[in-house]
Design a protein around this motif. Sequence first.
Motif, PDB file in Angstrom:
ATOM      1  N   GLN A   7       0.834  -1.205   0.000  1.00 21.83           N
ATOM      2  CA  GLN A   7       0.000   0.000   0.000  1.00 21.83           C
ATOM      3  C   GLN A   7       0.864   1.249   0.000  1.00 21.83           C
ATOM      4  OE1 GLN A   7      -2.460  -0.501   3.437  1.00 21.83           O
ATOM      5  NE2 GLN A   7      -3.922  -1.836   2.395  1.00 21.83           N
ATOM      6  N   GLN A   8       1.954   1.235   0.750  1.00 22.51           N
ATOM      7  CA  GLN A   8       2.849   2.380   0.779  1.00 22.51           C
ATOM      8  C   GLN A   8       3.513   2.577  -0.574  1.00 22.51           C
ATOM      9  OE1 GLN A   8       5.527   1.542   3.990  1.00 22.51           O
ATOM     10  NE2 GLN A   8       4.131   2.290   5.558  1.00 22.51           N
ATOM     11  N   GLN A   9       3.911   1.499  -1.223  1.00 15.96           N
ATOM     12  CA  GLN A   9       4.550   1.613  -2.526  1.00 15.96           C
ATOM     13  C   GLN A   9       3.562   2.103  -3.575  1.00 15.96           C
ATOM     14  OE1 GLN A   9       6.262  -2.212  -3.287  1.00 15.96           O
ATOM     15  NE2 GLN A   9       8.086  -1.815  -2.052  1.00 15.96           N
ATOM     16  N   SER A  10       2.316   1.645  -3.522  1.00 18.35           N
ATOM     17  CA  SER A  10       1.332   2.108  -4.498  1.00 18.35           C
ATOM     18  C   SER A  10       1.013   3.582  -4.263  1.00 18.35           C
ATOM     19  CB  SER A  10       0.063   1.263  -4.433  1.00 18.35           C
ATOM     20  OG  SER A  10      -0.631   1.488  -3.223  1.00 18.35           O
ATOM     21  N   GLY A  11       0.970   4.004  -3.021  1.00 21.37           N
ATOM     22  CA  GLY A  11       0.758   5.416  -2.718  1.00 21.37           C
ATOM     23  C   GLY A  11       1.904   6.266  -3.204  1.00 21.37           C
ATOM     24  N   ARG A  12       3.108   5.797  -3.020  1.00 19.00           N
ATOM     25  CA  ARG A  12       4.277   6.527  -3.488  1.00 19.00           C
ATOM     26  C   ARG A  12       4.295   6.591  -5.010  1.00 19.00           C
ATOM     27  NH1 ARG A  12       8.653   3.606   0.230  1.00 19.00           N
ATOM     28  NH2 ARG A  12       8.032   4.483   2.223  1.00 19.00           N
ATOM     29  N   SER A  13       3.983   5.486  -5.656  1.00 21.85           N
ATOM     30  CA  SER A  13       4.039   5.477  -7.109  1.00 21.85           C
ATOM     31  C   SER A  13       2.970   6.405  -7.688  1.00 21.85           C
ATOM     32  CB  SER A  13       3.869   4.060  -7.654  1.00 21.85           C
ATOM     33  OG  SER A  13       2.601   3.545  -7.314  1.00 21.85           O
ATOM     34  N   GLY A  17       4.052   9.533  -9.733  1.00 21.66           N
ATOM     35  CA  GLY A  17       3.555   9.620 -11.101  1.00 21.66           C
ATOM     36  C   GLY A  17       3.019  11.007 -11.410  1.00 21.66           C
ATOM     37  N   ILE A  18       2.260  11.561 -10.484  1.00 26.29           N
ATOM     38  CA  ILE A  18       1.745  12.926 -10.658  1.00 26.29           C
ATOM     39  C   ILE A  18       2.900  13.910 -10.654  1.00 26.29           C
ATOM     40  CG2 ILE A  18       0.385  14.747  -9.567  1.00 26.29           C
ATOM     41  CD1 ILE A  18      -1.533  12.612  -8.665  1.00 26.29           C
ATOM     42  N   ARG A  19       3.840  13.701  -9.771  1.00 24.59           N
ATOM     43  CA  ARG A  19       5.005  14.596  -9.678  1.00 24.59           C
ATOM     44  C   ARG A  19       5.795  14.591 -10.984  1.00 24.59           C
ATOM     45  NH1 ARG A  19       8.574  17.231 -10.243  1.00 24.59           N
ATOM     46  NH2 ARG A  19      10.275  17.874  -8.930  1.00 24.59           N
ATOM     47  N   GLU A  20       6.027  13.431 -11.545  1.00 20.67           N
ATOM     48  CA  GLU A  20       6.793  13.319 -12.783  1.00 20.67           C
ATOM     49  C   GLU A  20       6.014  13.836 -13.991  1.00 20.67           C
ATOM     50  OE1 GLU A  20       9.971  12.436 -13.383  1.00 20.67           O
ATOM     51  OE2 GLU A  20      10.201  12.466 -11.208  1.00 20.67           O
ATOM     52  N   ALA A  40       8.170  24.236  -6.363  1.00 19.72           N
ATOM     53  CA  ALA A  40       7.068  24.693  -7.224  1.00 19.72           C
ATOM     54  C   ALA A  40       5.924  23.689  -7.198  1.00 19.72           C
ATOM     55  CB  ALA A  40       7.569  24.897  -8.653  1.00 19.72           C
ATOM     56  N   PHE A  41       6.234  22.405  -7.223  1.00 16.01           N
ATOM     57  CA  PHE A  41       5.191  21.379  -7.183  1.00 16.01           C
ATOM     58  C   PHE A  41       4.420  21.433  -5.863  1.00 16.01           C
ATOM     59  CE2 PHE A  41       3.917  17.005  -6.118  1.00 16.01           C
ATOM     60  CZ  PHE A  41       2.994  16.806  -7.122  1.00 16.01           C
ATOM     61  N   TYR A  42       5.136  21.527  -4.747  1.00 19.40           N
ATOM     62  CA  TYR A  42       4.471  21.572  -3.447  1.00 19.40           C
ATOM     63  C   TYR A  42       3.685  22.868  -3.269  1.00 19.40           C
ATOM     64  CZ  TYR A  42       7.058  17.399  -2.215  1.00 19.40           C
ATOM     65  OH  TYR A  42       7.561  16.135  -2.190  1.00 19.40           O
ATOM     66  N   LEU A  43       4.203  23.977  -3.757  1.00 20.28           N
ATOM     67  CA  LEU A  43       3.489  25.246  -3.672  1.00 20.28           C
ATOM     68  C   LEU A  43       2.186  25.180  -4.467  1.00 20.28           C
ATOM     69  CD1 LEU A  43       3.410  28.193  -2.724  1.00 20.28           C
ATOM     70  CD2 LEU A  43       4.657  28.782  -4.799  1.00 20.28           C
ATOM     71  N   PHE A  44       2.240  24.625  -5.670  1.00 20.09           N
ATOM     72  CA  PHE A  44       1.032  24.469  -6.472  1.00 20.09           C
ATOM     73  C   PHE A  44       0.017  23.578  -5.753  1.00 20.09           C
ATOM     74  CE2 PHE A  44      -1.458  22.134  -9.622  1.00 20.09           C
ATOM     75  CZ  PHE A  44      -2.095  23.200 -10.240  1.00 20.09           C
ATOM     76  N   GLY A  45       0.476  22.510  -5.143  1.00 19.05           N
ATOM     77  CA  GLY A  45      -0.423  21.620  -4.407  1.00 19.05           C
ATOM     78  C   GLY A  45      -1.084  22.312  -3.232  1.00 19.05           C
ATOM     79  N   ILE A  46      -0.320  23.099  -2.499  1.00 25.10           N
ATOM     80  CA  ILE A  46      -0.873  23.828  -1.361  1.00 25.10           C
ATOM     81  C   ILE A  46      -1.886  24.865  -1.828  1.00 25.10           C
ATOM     82  CG2 ILE A  46      -0.288  25.489   0.458  1.00 25.10           C
ATOM     83  CD1 ILE A  46       2.344  23.892   0.799  1.00 25.10           C
ATOM     84  N   LEU A  47      -1.570  25.588  -2.889  1.00 27.42           N
ATOM     85  CA  LEU A  47      -2.511  26.581  -3.416  1.00 27.42           C
ATOM     86  C   LEU A  47      -3.790  25.929  -3.916  1.00 27.42           C
ATOM     87  CD1 LEU A  47      -0.134  29.038  -5.293  1.00 27.42           C
ATOM     88  CD2 LEU A  47      -1.397  29.441  -3.181  1.00 27.42           C
TER      89      LEU A  47
END
Length: 63
Positions: A7-13, A17-20, A40-47
């Motif tokens: 479950q942890q690996q599927s969550g990470r993937s 995947g979204i990050r990549e 930039a990715f984390y900032l966009f996610g927070i916004l």
Amino acid sequence: MEQTTEQQQSGRSWFQGIREMFLPLKPTDGPVARTLKDSAFYLFGILALLVSVSLAAVIIFVV
């Protein structure tokens, strides 16, 4: 124990995947470029999260 690891690996993937998909990291990227892409990715996610919560709050209070 194995199910938790799977479950942890599927969550990470899923997250990776979204990050990549949005800002892929290249092997030639230096540490500064990697840091900027990650931030930039984390900032966009927070916004996106803040906008979603704000819209939900407006809808709840108006209705």
